[in-house]
Design a protein around this motif. Structure first.
Motif, short mmCIF file in Angstrom:
data_model
loop_
_atom_site.label_atom_id
_atom_site.label_comp_id
_atom_site.label_asym_id
_atom_site.label_seq_id
_atom_site.Cartn_x
_atom_site.Cartn_y
_atom_site.Cartn_z
N MET A 273 5.58 -16.21 3.88
CA MET A 273 4.13 -16.22 3.93
C MET A 273 3.60 -15.19 2.95
SD MET A 273 1.47 -15.45 7.09
CE MET A 273 2.78 -15.49 8.22
N ILE A 274 2.40 -15.47 2.44
CA ILE A 274 1.76 -14.59 1.47
C ILE A 274 0.41 -14.14 2.04
CG2 ILE A 274 0.54 -16.35 0.14
CD1 ILE A 274 2.51 -13.72 -1.56
N HIS A 275 0.06 -12.87 1.85
CA HIS A 275 -1.20 -12.31 2.31
C HIS A 275 -2.00 -11.86 1.09
CE1 HIS A 275 0.21 -12.19 6.46
NE2 HIS A 275 1.34 -11.67 6.00
N ILE A 276 -3.19 -11.35 1.33
CA ILE A 276 -4.03 -10.77 0.29
C ILE A 276 -4.23 -9.30 0.63
CG2 ILE A 276 -6.38 -10.68 -0.64
CD1 ILE A 276 -6.48 -13.69 -0.47
N VAL A 277 -4.20 -8.44 -0.38
CA VAL A 277 -4.53 -7.03 -0.20
C VAL A 277 -5.73 -6.73 -1.09
CG1 VAL A 277 -2.87 -6.21 -1.93
CG2 VAL A 277 -3.60 -4.68 -0.14
N LYS A 278 -6.70 -5.99 -0.52
CA LYS A 278 -7.96 -5.74 -1.22
C LYS A 278 -8.43 -4.33 -0.93
CE LYS A 278 -12.09 -7.72 -2.77
NZ LYS A 278 -12.28 -6.73 -3.80
N LEU A 279 -8.97 -3.67 -1.96
CA LEU A 279 -9.58 -2.35 -1.77
C LEU A 279 -10.87 -2.50 -0.98
CD1 LEU A 279 -9.29 -0.68 -5.29
CD2 LEU A 279 -7.76 -0.42 -3.35
N CYS A 280 -11.08 -1.62 -0.03
CA CYS A 280 -12.30 -1.60 0.76
C CYS A 280 -13.19 -0.52 0.14
CB CYS A 280 -11.97 -1.32 2.22
SG CYS A 280 -13.26 -1.82 3.33
N VAL A 281 -13.87 -0.89 -0.94
CA VAL A 281 -14.64 0.05 -1.76
C VAL A 281 -15.85 0.58 -0.98
CG1 VAL A 281 -15.93 0.31 -3.92
CG2 VAL A 281 -13.88 -1.11 -3.84
N GLY A 282 -16.05 1.89 -1.06
CA GLY A 282 -17.20 2.51 -0.43
C GLY A 282 -17.03 2.79 1.05
N VAL A 283 -15.84 2.54 1.56
CA VAL A 283 -15.56 2.77 2.98
C VAL A 283 -14.50 3.85 3.07
CG1 VAL A 283 -14.59 1.72 5.05
CG2 VAL A 283 -16.17 0.41 3.63
N SER A 284 -14.73 4.83 3.96
CA SER A 284 -13.80 5.96 4.05
C SER A 284 -12.88 5.91 5.26
CB SER A 284 -14.58 7.27 4.04
OG SER A 284 -15.45 7.31 5.15
N SER A 285 -13.13 4.97 6.20
CA SER A 285 -12.29 4.90 7.39
C SER A 285 -12.37 3.51 8.02
CB SER A 285 -12.73 5.94 8.42
OG SER A 285 -14.01 5.61 8.93
N VAL A 286 -11.41 3.22 8.87
CA VAL A 286 -11.43 1.95 9.60
C VAL A 286 -12.67 1.88 10.48
CG1 VAL A 286 -10.22 0.52 11.30
CG2 VAL A 286 -8.91 1.73 9.55
N GLU A 287 -13.04 3.02 11.07
CA GLU A 287 -14.23 3.06 11.92
C GLU A 287 -15.49 2.70 11.13
OE1 GLU A 287 -10.97 5.04 13.68
OE2 GLU A 287 -11.92 5.55 11.78
N GLU A 288 -15.58 3.17 9.89
CA GLU A 288 -16.74 2.84 9.06
C GLU A 288 -16.75 1.35 8.72
OE1 GLU A 288 -18.87 4.15 4.86
OE2 GLU A 288 -17.19 5.34 5.62
N LEU A 289 -15.58 0.80 8.44
CA LEU A 289 -15.48 -0.64 8.19
C LEU A 289 -15.96 -1.41 9.42
CD1 LEU A 289 -14.59 -3.16 6.59
CD2 LEU A 289 -12.28 -2.77 7.46
N GLU A 290 -15.52 -1.01 10.59
CA GLU A 290 -15.93 -1.68 11.82
C GLU A 290 -17.43 -1.59 12.03
OE1 GLU A 290 -13.34 0.44 14.53
OE2 GLU A 290 -12.18 -1.40 14.85
N TYR B 252 -1.79 -10.46 -4.22
CA TYR B 252 -0.98 -11.09 -3.19
C TYR B 252 -0.05 -10.04 -2.59
CZ TYR B 252 -2.45 -15.65 -5.02
OH TYR B 252 -3.17 -16.72 -5.42
N LEU B 253 0.30 -10.24 -1.34
CA LEU B 253 1.19 -9.33 -0.63
C LEU B 253 2.17 -10.17 0.18
CD1 LEU B 253 1.78 -6.36 0.29
CD2 LEU B 253 0.19 -6.78 2.18
N ASP B 254 3.46 -10.07 -0.17
CA ASP B 254 4.48 -10.81 0.59
C ASP B 254 4.59 -10.25 1.99
OD1 ASP B 254 5.41 -12.65 -1.34
OD2 ASP B 254 6.57 -11.06 -2.33
N SER B 255 4.90 -11.12 2.94
CA SER B 255 5.05 -10.70 4.34
C SER B 255 6.05 -9.57 4.48
CB SER B 255 5.48 -11.88 5.21
OG SER B 255 4.44 -12.79 5.32
N LYS B 256 7.13 -9.65 3.73
CA LYS B 256 8.18 -8.63 3.84
C LYS B 256 7.69 -7.25 3.40
CE LYS B 256 10.40 -9.70 -0.62
NZ LYS B 256 9.73 -8.67 -1.35
N ASP B 257 6.62 -7.19 2.59
CA ASP B 257 6.07 -5.93 2.11
C ASP B 257 4.85 -5.45 2.90
OD1 ASP B 257 7.97 -5.89 0.05
OD2 ASP B 257 6.70 -7.14 -1.23
N ALA B 258 4.40 -6.27 3.85
CA ALA B 258 3.20 -5.93 4.61
C ALA B 258 3.53 -4.93 5.71
CB ALA B 258 2.61 -7.20 5.23
N PRO B 259 2.70 -3.91 5.88
CA PRO B 259 2.96 -2.94 6.95
C PRO B 259 2.76 -3.58 8.32
CG PRO B 259 0.85 -2.48 5.91
CD PRO B 259 1.48 -3.59 5.13
#
Length: 141
Positions: free
Chosen positions: A1-18, A110-117
């Motif tokens: 399986m393949i995933h997508i990885v993307k920069l979350c620009v302008g966000v400093s934390s997961v809480e801010e994203l939420e 793209y981010l391979d499943s084997k490389d995904a955290p």
């Protein structure tokens, strides 16, 4: 399986994203009439069939992959000027991951499943996330 990885620009934390992810889709007038989150990007992934409904978008926040959102579908969008975009329609579910370092890049990759955290177990200790992030920054993980 393949995933997508993307920069979350302008966000400093997961809480801010939420805190503001619910508003994101309305910035572009993208209303899909359901409880989803939308991110608009310039290019449609060529490997869309490998992504839709089975993959996730992994968000890089502060130089670390910190969380992911399941991708439900990819929808083409054309603005009033005729420019083509891709709306990444995601589940509202946000899953924290073990922090993983990622250098800056433009667009998405793209981010391979084997490389995904891996995900951090639900109900995990927030302090352990911070400790893991510190260990990653020190090069110990």
């Amino acid at each position: 399986m393949i995933h997508i990885v993307k920069l979350c620009v302008g966000v400093s934390s997961v809480e801010e994203l939420e805190s503001y992810r619910n508003e994101r889709s309305h910035w572009w007038g993208a209303d899909y009439g359901e409880e989803v989150h939308v991110h608009r990007t310039r290019m449609m992934p060529r490997r869309a069939s490998e992504i839709e409904g089975i993959a996730s978008i992994y968000w890089v926040i502060g130089g670390l992959i910190s969380c992911r959102q399941p991708i439900l579908r990819l929808t083409p969008y054309t603005d009033a000027e005729g420019k083509n975009y891709c709306d990444i329609i995601m589940s509202r579910d946000l899953h924290r991951t073990v922090p993983y370092p990622r250098r800056p890049f433009q667009g998405w990759r793209y981010l391979d499943s084997k490389d995904a955290p891996p995900d951090i177990a639900a109900g995990g200790n927030a302090g352990s996330e911070e400790l893991a992030a510190d260990l990653v920054r020190l090069g110990l993980i």
